[in-house]
Enzyme design. Structure first.
Site, PDB file in Angstrom:
ATOM      1  N   ARG A  75       1.463  -1.698  -5.287  1.00  0.00           N
ATOM      2  CA  ARG A  75       0.696  -2.363  -4.223  1.00  0.00           C
ATOM      3  C   ARG A  75      -0.001  -1.312  -3.368  1.00  0.00           C
ATOM      4  O   ARG A  75       0.319  -0.124  -3.410  1.00  0.00           O
ATOM      5  CB  ARG A  75       1.625  -3.210  -3.342  1.00  0.00           C
ATOM      6  N   GLY A  76      -0.919  -1.764  -2.536  1.00  0.00           N
ATOM      7  CA  GLY A  76      -1.538  -0.867  -1.587  1.00  0.00           C
ATOM      8  C   GLY A  76      -0.578  -0.499  -0.472  1.00  0.00           C
ATOM      9  O   GLY A  76       0.448  -1.140  -0.265  1.00  0.00           O
ATOM     10  N   GLN A  78       1.768   2.121   2.239  1.00  0.00           N
ATOM     11  CA  GLN A  78       2.808   3.139   2.259  1.00  0.00           C
ATOM     12  C   GLN A  78       4.184   2.499   2.089  1.00  0.00           C
ATOM     13  O   GLN A  78       4.300   1.399   1.559  1.00  0.00           O
ATOM     14  CB  GLN A  78       2.719   3.900   3.586  1.00  0.00           C
ATOM     15  N   VAL A  79       5.209   3.173   2.566  1.00  0.00           N
ATOM     16  CA  VAL A  79       6.582   2.719   2.370  1.00  0.00           C
ATOM     17  C   VAL A  79       6.922   1.577   3.321  1.00  0.00           C
ATOM     18  O   VAL A  79       6.466   1.535   4.465  1.00  0.00           O
ATOM     19  CB  VAL A  79       7.574   3.891   2.553  1.00  0.00           C
ATOM     20  N   TYR A  81      10.313  -1.639   3.923  1.00  0.00           N
ATOM     21  CA  TYR A  81      11.686  -2.047   3.601  1.00  0.00           C
ATOM     22  C   TYR A  81      11.713  -3.544   3.360  1.00  0.00           C
ATOM     23  O   TYR A  81      11.049  -4.316   4.070  1.00  0.00           O
ATOM     24  CB  TYR A  81      12.625  -1.694   4.753  1.00  0.00           C
ATOM     25  N   SER A 142       4.412  -7.153   7.329  1.00  0.00           N
ATOM     26  CA  SER A 142       3.671  -6.176   6.532  1.00  0.00           C
ATOM     27  C   SER A 142       2.975  -6.895   5.387  1.00  0.00           C
ATOM     28  O   SER A 142       3.442  -7.946   4.933  1.00  0.00           O
ATOM     29  CB  SER A 142       4.622  -5.117   5.973  1.00  0.00           C
ATOM     30  N   GLY A 144       0.684  -6.075   1.579  1.00  0.00           N
ATOM     31  CA  GLY A 144       0.146  -5.140   0.599  1.00  0.00           C
ATOM     32  C   GLY A 144      -0.222  -5.908  -0.651  1.00  0.00           C
ATOM     33  O   GLY A 144       0.549  -6.753  -1.109  1.00  0.00           O
ATOM     34  N   GLY A 155       1.933  -9.255  -1.840  1.00  0.00           N
ATOM     35  CA  GLY A 155       1.711 -10.242  -0.790  1.00  0.00           C
ATOM     36  C   GLY A 155       2.171  -9.782   0.574  1.00  0.00           C
ATOM     37  O   GLY A 155       1.811  -8.696   1.030  1.00  0.00           O
ATOM     38  N   CYS A 173       5.194   1.821   6.888  1.00  0.00           N
ATOM     39  CA  CYS A 173       3.770   1.797   6.527  1.00  0.00           C
ATOM     40  C   CYS A 173       3.075   3.111   6.849  1.00  0.00           C
ATOM     41  O   CYS A 173       1.850   3.156   7.041  1.00  0.00           O
ATOM     42  CB  CYS A 173       3.065   0.623   7.203  1.00  0.00           C
TER      43      CYS A 173
END
Length: 237
Positions: A75-76, A78-79, A81, A142, A144, A155, A173
């Site tokens: 997905r687009g 960053q990290v 949880y 969030s 992505g 999603g 993120c």
């Protein structure tokens, strides 16, 4: 709100609490093998504890994962949880068929969450500099996505009633010091069961679908066609 999608339905599947990897693989299989006549789908799921790294993810944003696994995602972003008490909604739409742009879809997802929270009496907003939905300066949702063959997958992840401590182990993120919040901290007693129907209703309204048609979910239904037994259904639904 988008024009009503008269000719196409959307299917809702409720997965419950699931590990990340097999659900992610099922989502990829669905997207890879869907056809022009496959119905769009949304999946509601809670994941067991996991950090997922997006395509833009940098290792320095994973601070101290401890016993929580870190899984690479396509997905687009960053990290982030995922864990119990967080409502994940995977969104698998044929954007070409819906004549829908990626930016339009992102805006519709953000407005879905903003509308859901407003229904619960929580004021929130999107930010042009950081995808997702925020209550003040705190992030509550969030998002992505990835697009393949003109179809979306991945999603949103909406914090409902969860342990937020694992977010302290990462830069959410990719933002150091990003504070997270959740619905239950803003409206005590709110449960996943309270949120789910509102979220689905807001999403179908934003995209102009008829009401979502709920159908059961089985991992076996999302195996690649050559791995399915004759008794199993194909990925197309």
């Amino acid at each position: 709100m988008m024009p009503r999608l008269q000719q196409h339905k959307i299917i809702l599947r409720q997965l419950g609490l699931q590990p990340y990897a097999p659900v992610s693989q099922a989502m990829h299989n669905f997207t890879e093998f869907r056809t022009d006549t496959s119905a769009d789908e949304i999946w509601l799921v809670e994941h067991q504890h996991v950090f997922t790294q997006g395509q833009a993810g940098k290792a320095e944003h994973v601070l101290m994962p401890g016993d929580i696994p870190v899984i690479q995602s396509d997905r687009g972003g960053q990290v982030t949880y995922h864990g119990p008490g967080q409502q994940v909604m995977y969104i698998m739409i044929d954007l070409k068929r819906a004549k829908l742009g990626v930016r339009q879809l992102v805006t519709a997802i953000e407005n879905t969450v903003i509308g859901t929270l407003a229904h619960l009496g929580i004021e929130s907003q999107a930010r042009p500099d950081a995808p997702g939905v925020y209550v003040g300066q705190q992030k509550i949702c969030s998002l992505g996505l990835r697009i393949r063959r003109g179809c979306s997958f991945h999603g949103l992840a909406l914090n409902v009633a969860m342990d937020l401590e694992p977010f302290l182990r990462i830069n959410p993120c990719g933002y150091a010091g990003m504070q997270m919040t959740q619905i239950s901290a803003l409206k005590a007693g709110t449960t996943m069961a309270d949120v789910q129907p509102i979220l689905v209703r807001e999403f179908t309204r934003q995209l102009g679908y008829p009401d979502a048609e709920q159908q059961p979910w089985s991992l076996a239904d999302y195996l690649p066609p050559d791995a399915q037994s004759p008794g199993n259904k194909q990925c197309e639904v």
